[in-house]
Write a protein that holds these residues in place. Structure first.
Motif, PDB file in Angstrom:
ATOM      1  N   ARG A   9       2.489 -20.110  11.518  1.00 47.53           N
ATOM      2  CA  ARG A   9       1.078 -20.482  11.583  1.00 47.53           C
ATOM      3  C   ARG A   9       0.216 -19.474  10.833  1.00 47.53           C
ATOM      4  NH1 ARG A   9       3.142 -22.542  16.193  1.00 47.53           N
ATOM      5  NH2 ARG A   9       2.530 -24.674  16.695  1.00 47.53           N
ATOM      6  N   PHE A  10       0.617 -18.216  10.879  1.00 45.43           N
ATOM      7  CA  PHE A  10      -0.122 -17.189  10.156  1.00 45.43           C
ATOM      8  C   PHE A  10      -0.078 -17.444   8.650  1.00 45.43           C
ATOM      9  CE2 PHE A  10      -0.217 -13.165   7.821  1.00 45.43           C
ATOM     10  CZ  PHE A  10      -1.499 -12.743   8.158  1.00 45.43           C
ATOM     11  N   ALA A  11       1.078 -17.794   8.129  1.00 47.38           N
ATOM     12  CA  ALA A  11       1.206 -18.084   6.699  1.00 47.38           C
ATOM     13  C   ALA A  11       0.374 -19.307   6.329  1.00 47.38           C
ATOM     14  CB  ALA A  11       2.662 -18.294   6.324  1.00 47.38           C
ATOM     15  N   ALA A  12       0.361 -20.327   7.185  1.00 40.74           N
ATOM     16  CA  ALA A  12      -0.435 -21.522   6.921  1.00 40.74           C
ATOM     17  C   ALA A  12      -1.922 -21.170   6.914  1.00 40.74           C
ATOM     18  CB  ALA A  12      -0.149 -22.598   7.957  1.00 40.74           C
ATOM     19  N   PHE A  13      -2.360 -20.369   7.874  1.00 35.34           N
ATOM     20  CA  PHE A  13      -3.765 -19.958   7.922  1.00 35.34           C
ATOM     21  C   PHE A  13      -4.135 -19.148   6.686  1.00 35.34           C
ATOM     22  CE2 PHE A  13      -7.068 -16.911   9.193  1.00 35.34           C
ATOM     23  CZ  PHE A  13      -8.073 -17.813   9.506  1.00 35.34           C
ATOM     24  N   TYR A  14      -3.245 -18.251   6.281  1.00 33.91           N
ATOM     25  CA  TYR A  14      -3.479 -17.453   5.076  1.00 33.91           C
ATOM     26  C   TYR A  14      -3.601 -18.353   3.844  1.00 33.91           C
ATOM     27  CZ  TYR A  14      -2.858 -13.966   1.439  1.00 33.91           C
ATOM     28  OH  TYR A  14      -3.030 -13.181   0.342  1.00 33.91           O
ATOM     29  N   MET A  15      -2.765 -19.361   3.751  1.00 33.27           N
ATOM     30  CA  MET A  15      -2.817 -20.286   2.618  1.00 33.27           C
ATOM     31  C   MET A  15      -4.117 -21.083   2.624  1.00 33.27           C
ATOM     32  SD  MET A  15       1.108 -21.627   2.558  1.00 33.27           S
ATOM     33  CE  MET A  15       0.872 -22.781   1.235  1.00 33.27           C
ATOM     34  N   VAL A  16      -4.599 -21.462   3.805  1.00 36.53           N
ATOM     35  CA  VAL A  16      -5.861 -22.187   3.914  1.00 36.53           C
ATOM     36  C   VAL A  16      -7.007 -21.317   3.400  1.00 36.53           C
ATOM     37  CG1 VAL A  16      -7.551 -23.134   5.531  1.00 36.53           C
ATOM     38  CG2 VAL A  16      -5.142 -23.677   5.804  1.00 36.53           C
ATOM     39  N   VAL A  17      -7.078 -20.107   3.914  1.00 37.79           N
ATOM     40  CA  VAL A  17      -8.170 -19.205   3.525  1.00 37.79           C
ATOM     41  C   VAL A  17      -8.102 -18.901   2.034  1.00 37.79           C
ATOM     42  CG1 VAL A  17      -9.103 -16.882   3.829  1.00 37.79           C
ATOM     43  CG2 VAL A  17      -8.410 -18.211   5.817  1.00 37.79           C
ATOM     44  N   TRP A  18      -6.943 -18.554   1.544  1.00 41.03           N
ATOM     45  CA  TRP A  18      -6.806 -18.197   0.132  1.00 41.03           C
ATOM     46  C   TRP A  18      -7.120 -19.394  -0.775  1.00 41.03           C
ATOM     47  CZ3 TRP A  18      -7.013 -13.905  -2.335  1.00 41.03           C
ATOM     48  CH2 TRP A  18      -6.645 -13.852  -3.675  1.00 41.03           C
ATOM     49  N   GLY A  19      -6.661 -20.571  -0.414  1.00 34.53           N
ATOM     50  CA  GLY A  19      -6.926 -21.759  -1.221  1.00 34.53           C
ATOM     51  C   GLY A  19      -8.399 -22.107  -1.275  1.00 34.53           C
ATOM     52  N   LEU A  20      -9.089 -22.006  -0.148  1.00 31.67           N
ATOM     53  CA  LEU A  20     -10.519 -22.323  -0.126  1.00 31.67           C
ATOM     54  C   LEU A  20     -11.352 -21.258  -0.831  1.00 31.67           C
ATOM     55  CD1 LEU A  20     -10.861 -23.759   3.474  1.00 31.67           C
ATOM     56  CD2 LEU A  20     -10.623 -25.005   1.322  1.00 31.67           C
ATOM     57  N   VAL A  21     -10.954 -19.997  -0.701  1.00 28.68           N
ATOM     58  CA  VAL A  21     -11.685 -18.924  -1.384  1.00 28.68           C
ATOM     59  C   VAL A  21     -11.533 -19.043  -2.900  1.00 28.68           C
ATOM     60  CG1 VAL A  21     -11.686 -16.418  -1.803  1.00 28.68           C
ATOM     61  CG2 VAL A  21     -11.685 -17.305   0.518  1.00 28.68           C
ATOM     62  N   THR A  22     -10.329 -19.316  -3.362  1.00 25.54           N
ATOM     63  CA  THR A  22     -10.140 -19.441  -4.809  1.00 25.54           C
ATOM     64  C   THR A  22     -10.827 -20.687  -5.360  1.00 25.54           C
ATOM     65  OG1 THR A  22      -7.999 -20.508  -4.474  1.00 25.54           O
ATOM     66  CG2 THR A  22      -7.999 -18.141  -4.867  1.00 25.54           C
ATOM     67  N   ALA A  23     -10.888 -21.753  -4.567  1.00 19.28           N
ATOM     68  CA  ALA A  23     -11.611 -22.940  -5.005  1.00 19.28           C
ATOM     69  C   ALA A  23     -13.110 -22.646  -5.096  1.00 19.28           C
ATOM     70  CB  ALA A  23     -11.357 -24.104  -4.055  1.00 19.28           C
ATOM     71  N   ALA A  24     -13.630 -21.948  -4.101  1.00 21.09           N
ATOM     72  CA  ALA A  24     -15.052 -21.609  -4.105  1.00 21.09           C
ATOM     73  C   ALA A  24     -15.397 -20.609  -5.203  1.00 21.09           C
ATOM     74  CB  ALA A  24     -15.463 -21.050  -2.750  1.00 21.09           C
ATOM     75  N   SER A  25     -14.437 -19.796  -5.603  1.00 22.48           N
ATOM     76  CA  SER A  25     -14.711 -18.811  -6.654  1.00 22.48           C
ATOM     77  C   SER A  25     -15.000 -19.480  -7.996  1.00 22.48           C
ATOM     78  CB  SER A  25     -13.538 -17.843  -6.791  1.00 22.48           C
ATOM     79  OG  SER A  25     -12.428 -18.483  -7.385  1.00 22.48           O
ATOM     80  N   ARG A  26     -14.514 -20.694  -8.189  1.00 18.54           N
ATOM     81  CA  ARG A  26     -14.847 -21.428  -9.414  1.00 18.54           C
ATOM     82  C   ARG A  26     -16.344 -21.679  -9.499  1.00 18.54           C
ATOM     83  NH1 ARG A  26     -10.724 -21.517 -13.105  1.00 18.54           N
ATOM     84  NH2 ARG A  26      -8.817 -21.464 -11.902  1.00 18.54           N
ATOM     85  N   MET A  27     -16.927 -22.040  -8.363  1.00 18.14           N
ATOM     86  CA  MET A  27     -18.367 -22.311  -8.343  1.00 18.14           C
ATOM     87  C   MET A  27     -19.177 -21.040  -8.565  1.00 18.14           C
ATOM     88  SD  MET A  27     -18.960 -25.585  -7.755  1.00 18.14           S
ATOM     89  CE  MET A  27     -20.441 -25.838  -6.839  1.00 18.14           C
TER      90      MET A  27
END
Length: 60
Positions: A9-27
């Motif tokens: 679950r920790f790895a899944a949570f980390y992937m969620v946070v990292w994926g959303l942060v990198t997506a938002a960094s485009r903006m």
């Protein structure tokens, strides 16, 4: 691989946070004109989020 083998679950949570942060960094880097690229990359956080929600609901 970690999600499939260990169901971390920790790895899944980390992937969620990292994926959303990198997506938002485009903006933040490219401005509001980069919203199509943000929508494409939001799936990098969305798929692990769905897996995490599924595991959490299944646990209860």
């Amino acid at each position: 691989m970690v999600l499939l083998v260990f169901r971390s679950r920790f790895a899944a949570f980390y992937m969620v946070v990292w994926g959303l942060v990198t997506a938002a960094s485009r903006m933040t880097a490219l401005g509001l004109e980069a919203w199509p690229e943000t929508l494409i990359r939001i799936a990098n956080g969305g798929v692990p989020l769905v897996i995490l929600i599924h595991w959490t609901a299944k646990r209860k």
